[in-house]
Design an enzyme around this catalytic site. Structure first.
Site, mmCIF file in Angstrom:
data_model
loop_
_atom_site.group_PDB
_atom_site.id
_atom_site.type_symbol
_atom_site.label_atom_id
_atom_site.label_comp_id
_atom_site.label_asym_id
_atom_site.label_seq_id
_atom_site.Cartn_x
_atom_site.Cartn_y
_atom_site.Cartn_z
ATOM 1 N N ASP A 1 -8.977 7.460 -2.894
ATOM 2 C CA ASP A 1 -8.099 8.343 -2.127
ATOM 3 C C ASP A 1 -8.863 9.015 -0.980
ATOM 4 O O ASP A 1 -10.011 9.410 -1.130
ATOM 5 C CB ASP A 1 -7.522 9.406 -3.070
ATOM 6 C CG ASP A 1 -6.424 10.228 -2.430
ATOM 7 O OD1 ASP A 1 -5.449 9.625 -1.945
ATOM 8 O OD2 ASP A 1 -6.549 11.464 -2.408
ATOM 9 N N HIS B 1 3.940 5.943 -2.322
ATOM 10 C CA HIS B 1 4.336 7.309 -2.652
ATOM 11 C C HIS B 1 4.168 8.256 -1.468
ATOM 12 O O HIS B 1 4.608 9.407 -1.534
ATOM 13 C CB HIS B 1 3.478 7.811 -3.829
ATOM 14 C CG HIS B 1 2.021 7.887 -3.510
ATOM 15 N ND1 HIS B 1 1.229 6.768 -3.356
ATOM 16 C CD2 HIS B 1 1.205 8.951 -3.288
ATOM 17 C CE1 HIS B 1 -0.004 7.139 -3.066
ATOM 18 N NE2 HIS B 1 -0.045 8.459 -3.022
ATOM 19 N N ASP B 2 3.545 7.775 -0.389
ATOM 20 C CA ASP B 2 3.322 8.600 0.797
ATOM 21 C C ASP B 2 4.282 8.293 1.936
ATOM 22 O O ASP B 2 4.179 8.903 3.004
ATOM 23 C CB ASP B 2 1.884 8.394 1.310
ATOM 24 C CG ASP B 2 0.835 9.049 0.418
ATOM 25 O OD1 ASP B 2 1.125 10.125 -0.126
ATOM 26 O OD2 ASP B 2 -0.252 8.477 0.267
ATOM 27 N N GLU C 1 -8.409 3.992 0.762
ATOM 28 C CA GLU C 1 -7.221 4.448 1.479
ATOM 29 C C GLU C 1 -7.636 4.860 2.893
ATOM 30 O O GLU C 1 -8.152 5.939 3.130
ATOM 31 C CB GLU C 1 -6.561 5.643 0.792
ATOM 32 C CG GLU C 1 -5.262 6.044 1.489
ATOM 33 C CD GLU C 1 -4.871 7.499 1.273
ATOM 34 O OE1 GLU C 1 -3.738 7.853 1.645
ATOM 35 O OE2 GLU C 1 -5.682 8.287 0.766
#
Length: 578
Positions: free
Chosen positions: A326, A421-422, A355
């Site tokens: 992340d 999810h973003d 990411e």
């Protein structure tokens, strides 16, 4: 000839070792400027009569974007070392391009030329071979399936109610175990979990304990069972590591809050001054501007040791197959180099995914990540198929730019997603038009890289930005778009059947007709041509001579010379070489 646009550098995406014997070399030139490029190359130690001995081979035009042409060649240096340059020709002149500039004639001394000193096996970027054939499924555990109501959070909501940024519905790891056959039936071979470690939020990106499964998701026993069951069914497991920042409840951070400058953990974080909080002001760096997510100081040796222990623990104890990292671009490169050494020493074929939403070449040189979340692909695909704000030419230009930004073996394992999810749900991005989404899936699942489906997209879940994109999975089949489900399932079965459908295939855009997207994938003796009509107008497409009387593997019908293609339709044509 436009000299200023001709560019090469013997590094990164312009010159790299594809394997322990093969070099890939690229040259950039102004779009449409050069007619021909030839590589001059040879061993720097081979001379005769005081002249350097060299060979010449033609390069091919691998692709073009809005500004540049990209020329490519693959060679196997006899002695693993190379000096090389380029003969560049347009309609008027021919010049020799070397490390020392442009010349009218080939220079006889190798010191003029670009250098690839030695192809050392240890330096070759080697991502896990299994990744390029994997189809991922991203699961947000709190919203996927409730398999054990006994561990539900307090005040758990009714499954399927409107999500908020703070409510809980009871999704857990047992729920995933219970639904594995659904994923197998769809054709999934990898699961990417958003964080599963103890945290206070429903998204779990505020880690409190990196060595504990969140109690709302289960325990280590059920997680071990989950990994084992996945492996039995041919499914890889990738976890989410939040190493850029911790949660507010992380014990070392709580110690700093309590003890201030006397805390032994004060150097674990980026603290500007004490006290850490002054009314509405925070005196420590965070992820974004989230006070509940204090940024970790990964330059601190104790922090490094702790996080590397975490990375090793979940591989050694539970045999996970990958780590998704992340906010990876905000962590120092030195830490990621140590991270790679650590996890690869335990499990050499573990997948390391960062990411990063932008150009990522600094992280993809073989010493840090295997791949990044390919949002450059995502944005281009959404603009063309979902929003329909770009033309075929603009889309091809943008994707070519992405392809040419990285070495080929980096592209082969790129993590190609449409939503997460973003981001808003992909069907919502398509304005609810399922046919747009179907064409998106055709392209995503046939493009070079490893594709990922966000849970529920395959049955038509909708939703805007967070929290709308994090709604509960719909398990009532009467409320699922089963036509979409079986469409995706069929695509995945074809991807599994045909090597050229997967990342093995060499990718090339073709120009068959106006406003028609077409491209080929080639692997060995097999070639597939994909033809996509994004418009709502029927098109009559004349096929190339070498694609006469070929099988459309989607309709299982043969096509000759002319292909009638309805609006919002596509064809996948198979040609086998003798």
């Amino acid at each position: 000839m436009n000299y200023t646009s001709i560019f090469h550098r013997p590094k990164n995406n312009f010159a790299y070792a594809y394997d322990e014997d093969t070099l890939h070399i690229r040259l950039q030139s102004k779009k449409g400027d050069l007619n021909e490029v030839t590589l001059i190359y040879g061993d720097p130690y081979l001379w005769k009569n005081d002249k350097w001995l060299y060979k010449k081979d033609p390069m091919f035009l691998a692709g073009s974007d809005d500004l540049f042409d990209y020329w490519h060649i693959s060679i196997k240096p006899d002695n693993h070392r190379l000096r090389y340059g380029f003969i560049c020709k347009d309609s008027i002149e021919a010049v020799v391009y070397t490390e020392r500039g442009f010349f009218n004639e080939i220079q006889n001394h190798c010191h003029y030329y670009f250098c690839f000193p030695f192809l050392n096996k240890i330096d070759v970027f080697t991502p896990p071979s299994w990744v390029k054939d994997t189809v991922w499924y991203q699961i947000f555990p709190e919203r996927f399936s409730n398999g054990d109501p006994s561990i539900n959070p307090e005040n758990v909501g009714k499954w399927g109610e409107a999500p908020t940024s703070s409510n809980f519905f009871g999704g857990d790891l047992q729920g995933v175990v219970n639904r594995l056959d659904y994923l197998v039936d769809l054709g999934i071979t990898g699961i990417y979990f958003t964080p599963i470690f103890e945290a206070s939020t429903n998204h779990k990106y505020d880690t409190i304990d990196y060595l504990k499964i969140d109690s709302h998701f289960g325990d280590k026993h059920v997680f071990k069972k989950l990994v084992e069951e996945c492996h039995k069914k041919g499914i890889k497991v990738m976890l989410d590591a939040v190493f850029n920042h911790s949660g507010y409840g992380f014990e070392p951070f709580q110690d700093v809050l309590e003890k201030g400058e006397q805390s032994i953990y004060k150097d674990w974080f980026h603290i500007k001054q004490f006290p850490l909080k002054e009314e509405n002001k925070v005196n420590y760096r965070t992820f974004g501007f989230e006070p509940i997510m204090p940024k970790l100081n990964t330059e601190n040796k104790e922090v490094q040791n702790y996080l590397l222990h975490v990375a090793k623990y979940w591989i050694e104890e539970f045999n996970i197959d990958g780590w998704r990292l992340d906010v990876a671009n905000e962590v120092d490169h030195h830490f990621w180099r140590e991270f790679r050494k650590t996890v690869k020493s335990i499990k050499p074929d573990v997948y390391i995914l960062g990411e990063i939403w932008h150009d990522s070449m600094p992280w993809l040189q073989g010493d840090q990540f295997d791949a990044v979340m390919n949002y450059r692909f995502t944005n281009a695909a959404l603009d063309f198929f979902a929003k329909q704000t770009s033309t075929v030419e603009e889309f091809q230009n943008e994707l070519t730019k992405v392809i040419q930004s990285y070495p080929q073996h980096v592209n082969e394992v790129a993590f190609n997603l449409l939503g997460s999810h973003d981001t808003p749900r992909v069907l919502t991005m398509c304005q609810g038009e399922t046919q747009r989404l179907k064409l998106l899936y055709v392209f995503q699942l046939s493009f070079t890289g490893t594709p990922c489906i966000y849970y529920g997209d395959e049955i038509g879940l909708t939703g805007g930005d967070d929290p709308g994109c994090r709604k509960c999975m719909e398990w009532d089949s009467t409320k699922q778009d089963l036509d979409l489900f079986f469409f995706v399932k069929k695509l995945l079965s074809l991807r599994k059947k045909y090597a050229s459908f997967r990342s093995d295939g060499e990718f090339a855009f073709k120009d068959l007709a106006k406003d028609i997207l077409s491209y080929t994938k080639t692997a060995g003796s097999e070639e597939l041509m994909f033809i996509i009509n994004r418009s709502n107008v029927k098109k009559e497409i004349q096929l190339p001579d070498n694609f006469n009387h070929v099988l459309d593997i989607w309709t299982n019908q043969y096509v000759s010379k002319h292909l009638p293609l309805k609006g919002h339709d596509f064809a996948i044509l198979l040609k086998n070489f003798k």
